[in-house]
Design an enzyme around this catalytic site. Structure first.
Site, mmCIF file in Angstrom:
data_model
loop_
_atom_site.group_PDB
_atom_site.id
_atom_site.type_symbol
_atom_site.label_atom_id
_atom_site.label_comp_id
_atom_site.label_asym_id
_atom_site.label_seq_id
_atom_site.Cartn_x
_atom_site.Cartn_y
_atom_site.Cartn_z
ATOM 1 N N ASN A 147 0.580 -1.306 -0.063
ATOM 2 C CA ASN A 147 -0.006 -0.017 0.047
ATOM 3 C C ASN A 147 0.842 1.382 -0.058
ATOM 4 O OD1 ASN A 147 0.552 -0.792 2.760
ATOM 5 N ND2 ASN A 147 -1.049 0.439 3.418
ATOM 6 N N GLY A 163 2.433 -5.337 7.709
ATOM 7 C CA GLY A 163 1.301 -6.301 7.217
ATOM 8 C C GLY A 163 0.274 -6.650 8.014
ATOM 9 N N GLU A 203 4.222 -3.842 12.656
ATOM 10 C CA GLU A 203 3.184 -3.267 12.334
ATOM 11 C C GLU A 203 1.820 -3.897 11.673
ATOM 12 O OE1 GLU A 203 0.654 -1.015 10.505
ATOM 13 O OE2 GLU A 203 1.875 0.246 9.722
ATOM 14 N N CYS A 239 -3.191 1.416 6.830
ATOM 15 C CA CYS A 239 -3.346 1.011 7.998
ATOM 16 C C CYS A 239 -4.016 2.036 9.022
ATOM 17 C CB CYS A 239 -1.911 0.646 8.717
ATOM 18 S SG CYS A 239 -0.680 1.912 8.629
#
Length: 495
Positions: free
Chosen positions: A167, A242, A264, A298
């Protein structure tokens, strides 16, 4: 909707061919097996941008060995000289901004303006970390004995594996590779197979700037090389961004040999809107947070928890803004929302909405995929109301342009709902009440907090971190990240 019609390659064909290989020991090399996988454009999936090296265990072993051999020499260079190299890399990245932005958009699908912003952020993070080369210090402490000194300093951890997502295919690799290199570690970076070329350009830039052969290695591929890295005895640390399930597997693989991890692992982020909020400002921030980058962040705004008395006023403002959005070609200046990254992500979005409808949620905008002749993976920006706070769509990541609106009776209930999920990446509140603002900052179970502004993004020098199952280990993009990349030493010296 704007439909992509240009059939020309969106990435320079020489660059795609040159950078589609692994980078090991300072050389661009094919996968040991010769295998490749296609890197496709999510806006027009028939376009194969490049055939990328599909690495296996042998490639991973070669990359780790190259990093191991280079580690002592790279560490011996000193943090000031390593910082100068990173400053040069930032200058090169600046010059290649437009090229990089087109690579990001073509393989990830975010709007070109968003891709340019990602390049800007990556460049500023490089500069911030480069400046730490003169601040990577320890302490001098009082000694218990006369004619003695006590001091501490940092030493590089060693070889580290950096496993990055699709992303932010440039910014996240930068915010892992830069501190790894600045600290004196050597690294093997493995990007997502959905967006491999952006990271390859970063590696090329680092090498051009003067990073020593073997200090940064690029390993393309999917699960097999990633698992080989996480289990390798010479890999002292693993930094991963991820999904939670993959992060838990990495933690288990590292635990038996006490390798460090920095994880994360996503979020389910809430924006609280109280009755005294500026609803126009809140609506604009929510639309930006929920639908920017097609919701694939995220820290994306996935939930709005709003006082019931103003819910309809807020929702009407959100729906008005969403109804004006143009979904389509991310290279078009008119586009507001590009595709999601691949077909599986589109399917996940559709299934999440269908599951919410089945339990009584009401679709106020979108709720469906958008088809076009290009076959792009387009999801209409979706707003749902009447969403139960404990439902799956309200508690688990969708990672797409889907927003759930949840009612709350008052501030206390809004805080309870916000904190009721297992993630804790971002938390945001819109209110004019100073007591509620500071109460929320104290009570949010999340790492990155925002007040009366969009709940996504952070400045390059602010820690990027979560709480609960969103984060394990040292924060990134901050001075605190040295807790992962370095080991502390102490000395008592008599003279």
């Amino acid at each position: 909707m704007t439909v992509p019609t240009d059939t020309r390659p969106t990435v320079d064909t020489w660059l795609a061919a040159h950078l589609s290989r692994n980078f090991i020991g300072g050389e661009w090399v094919a996968a040991h097996s010769g295998a490749t996988f296609p890197n496709r454009n999510p806006a027009r999936p028939a376009e194969v941008i490049a055939e990328v090296a599909d690495s296996d265990i042998d490639d991973a072993l070669a990359a780790v060995e190259a990093a191991r051999r280079a580690q002592a020499g790279w560490a011996g260079l000193g943090s000031i000289e390593r910082g100068k190299i990173l400053f040069r890399a930032a200058e090169i990245m600046d010059r290649r901004k437009e090229e990089l932005a087109h690579v990001i958009t073509s393989e990830q699908g975010k709007k070109l303006t968003e891709a340019r912003s990602e390049v800007d952020r990556a460049t500023e993070i490089l500069r911030f970390i480069a400046g730490e080369g003169r601040r990577l210090s320890g302490s001098t402490l009082p000694a218990d004995e006369p004619r003695s000194m006590a001091l501490t300093w940092h030493r590089p951890l060693g070889v580290v594996a950096l496993i990055t997502p699709w992303n932010f295919p440039l910014a996240i690799p930068v915010w892992k590779a830069a501190p790894a290199l600045l600290s004196g570690c050597t690294a093997v970076i493995k990007p997502s197979p959905l967006a491999p070329l952006s990271t390859a350009v970063m590696v090329e830039i680092l090498a051009e700037a003067g990073v020593a052969p073997g200090a940064i290695n690029l390993l393309q591929g999917d699960r097999e090389p990633g698992e080989a890295l996480t289990s390798h005895p010479d890999v002292r640390g693993i930094s991963f961004t991820g999904s939670l399930p993959v992060g838990l597997r990495i933690q288990s693989a590292a635990a038996h040999r006490l390798a460090r991890t920095q994880l994360e692992l996503g979020g389910k982020n809430a924006v609280i809107v109280l009755a005294d909020a500026d609803l126009d400002a809140a609506a604009s921030a929510i639309v930006h947070g929920a639908f920017g980058q097609a919701g694939q962040r995220c820290s994306a705004t996935s939930r709005v928890v709003v006082e019931s008395s103003v819910r309809e006023d807020l929702v009407s403002r959100i729906v008005d803004r969403v109804s004006d959005m143009v979904v389509g070609d991310p290279l078009s200046a008119d586009t507001d929302l590009g595709p999601v990254v691949d077909e599986s992500r589109l399917t996940a979005c559709v299934e999440a909405v269908e599951g919410a409808i089945a339990i009584g949620a009401r679709v106020r905008a979108g709720g469906r995929p958008i088809s076009d002749p290009s076959g792009g993976h387009y999801m209409a920006p979706t707003v749902l109301t009447e969403v139960p706070a404990d439902s799956e769509i309200a508690t688990e990541e969708v990672f797409g342009p889907v927003l759930s609106v949840i009612d709350a009776a008052d501030f206390d209930e809004a805080m309870e709902i916000s904190n009721s999920v297992r993630y804790g990446m971002s938390g945001t509140i819109f209110t004019q009440d100073r007591a509620n603002i500071f109460d929320a900052l104290e009570r949010f179970e999340a790492g990155m907090l925002h007040v009366n502004r969009p709940g996504v993004g952070a400045w390059p020098h602010l820690p990027h971190m979560g709480a609960k199952l969103s984060q394990y280990g040292a924060p990134e993009c901050s001075a605190e990240t040295w807790e992962f990349y370095t080991e502390l030493r102490s000395a008592c010296i008599a003279f």
